[in-house]
Design a protein around this motif. Structure first.
Motif, PDB file in Angstrom:
ATOM      1  N   TYR A  14      43.949  53.569  40.712  1.00  0.00           N
ATOM      2  CA  TYR A  14      43.927  52.909  39.413  1.00  0.00           C
ATOM      3  C   TYR A  14      43.070  53.694  38.416  1.00  0.00           C
ATOM      4  N   ARG A  15      41.959  54.198  38.878  1.00  0.00           N
ATOM      5  CA  ARG A  15      40.998  54.842  37.977  1.00  0.00           C
ATOM      6  C   ARG A  15      41.399  56.256  37.577  1.00  0.00           C
TER       7      ARG A  15
ATOM      8  N   TRP B 156      34.750  48.082  36.594  1.00  0.00           N
ATOM      9  CA  TRP B 156      34.708  49.503  36.250  1.00  0.00           C
ATOM     10  C   TRP B 156      35.228  49.730  34.830  1.00  0.00           C
ATOM     11  N   VAL B 157      36.307  49.040  34.463  1.00  0.00           N
ATOM     12  CA  VAL B 157      36.849  49.170  33.107  1.00  0.00           C
ATOM     13  C   VAL B 157      35.800  48.755  32.083  1.00  0.00           C
TER      14      VAL B 157
ATOM     15  N   ASP C  19      37.867  46.923  39.883  1.00  0.00           N
ATOM     16  CA  ASP C  19      38.408  47.750  38.805  1.00  0.00           C
ATOM     17  C   ASP C  19      38.155  47.116  37.443  1.00  0.00           C
ATOM     18  N   THR C  20      38.227  45.794  37.363  1.00  0.00           N
ATOM     19  CA  THR C  20      37.929  45.102  36.121  1.00  0.00           C
ATOM     20  C   THR C  20      36.494  45.405  35.689  1.00  0.00           C
TER      21      THR C  20
ATOM     22  N   GLU D 224      44.951  50.185  42.941  1.00  0.00           N
ATOM     23  CA  GLU D 224      43.554  49.808  42.797  1.00  0.00           C
ATOM     24  C   GLU D 224      42.652  50.987  43.120  1.00  0.00           C
ATOM     25  N   LEU D 225      41.386  50.796  42.813  1.00  0.00           N
ATOM     26  CA  LEU D 225      40.326  51.762  43.070  1.00  0.00           C
ATOM     27  C   LEU D 225      40.693  53.150  42.541  1.00  0.00           C
ATOM     28  N   GLU D 226      40.614  54.209  43.322  1.00  0.00           N
ATOM     29  CA  GLU D 226      40.859  55.549  42.776  1.00  0.00           C
ATOM     30  C   GLU D 226      42.275  55.724  42.248  1.00  0.00           C
TER      31      GLU D 226
ATOM     32  N   ASP E  95      44.164  43.057  37.864  1.00  0.00           N
ATOM     33  CA  ASP E  95      43.342  44.090  38.483  1.00  0.00           C
ATOM     34  C   ASP E  95      42.497  43.551  39.634  1.00  0.00           C
ATOM     35  N   ASN E  96      42.192  44.444  40.542  1.00  0.00           N
ATOM     36  CA  ASN E  96      41.161  44.200  41.546  1.00  0.00           C
ATOM     37  C   ASN E  96      39.870  43.936  40.765  1.00  0.00           C
TER      38      ASN E  96
END
Length: 129
Positions: free
Chosen positions: A40-41, A76-77, A73-74, A36-38, A69-70
């Motif tokens: 994941y990104r 952010w996507v 993050d969803t 998750e977070l960084e 996803d967290n």
């Protein structure tokens, strides 16, 4: 997944691999376990750079070992990744799914959030590209 000819390894980690498949002009992101977070990104930012550097490059996510996803993050996507992918020239998002499509709700949510920007296709393997 990134171990064959005509495949350029872009980013490899214990949670995700990102590769460029030149013969198909796609960036392949293979999720291996929850992150998750960084964590994941970061792979997705690498994928965006591949899309930016290869005209008409599309995005393929291998979700067969994926996860929900967290919610951060969803978001952010939907708000960052998908608009940037379109801006950089991506037109189609491919999700490689398992036969049961165990992440159906997660993937359909991503599609719903971004279907006005990009086309979405669900496939069972790279041979369907």
């Amino acid at each position: 997944m990134c171990d064959s000819e005509n495949i350029e390894e872009i980013y490899l980690s214990d949670v995700c691999d990102v590769c460029y498949l030149a013969d198909r002009n796609v960036v392949l992101v293979h999720w291996k376990k929850y992150c998750e977070l960084e964590q994941y990104r970061t792979p997705l930012k690498h994928a965006l750079q591949v899309i930016r550097n290869h005209s008409g490059c599309n995005y393929v996510a291998d979700t067969r070992d994926g996860f929900e996803d967290n919610p951060l993050d969803t978001k952010w996507v939907a708000e960052y990744f998908m608009p940037k992918a379109k801006e950089y020239g991506c037109s189609t998002i491919y999700f490689i799914i398992d036969k049961e499509n165990s992440l159906k709700e997660e993937l359909e949510g991503q599609e719903k959030d971004s279907s006005s920007l990009l086309r979405f296709r669900y496939i069972y393997g790279l041979d369907e590209l």
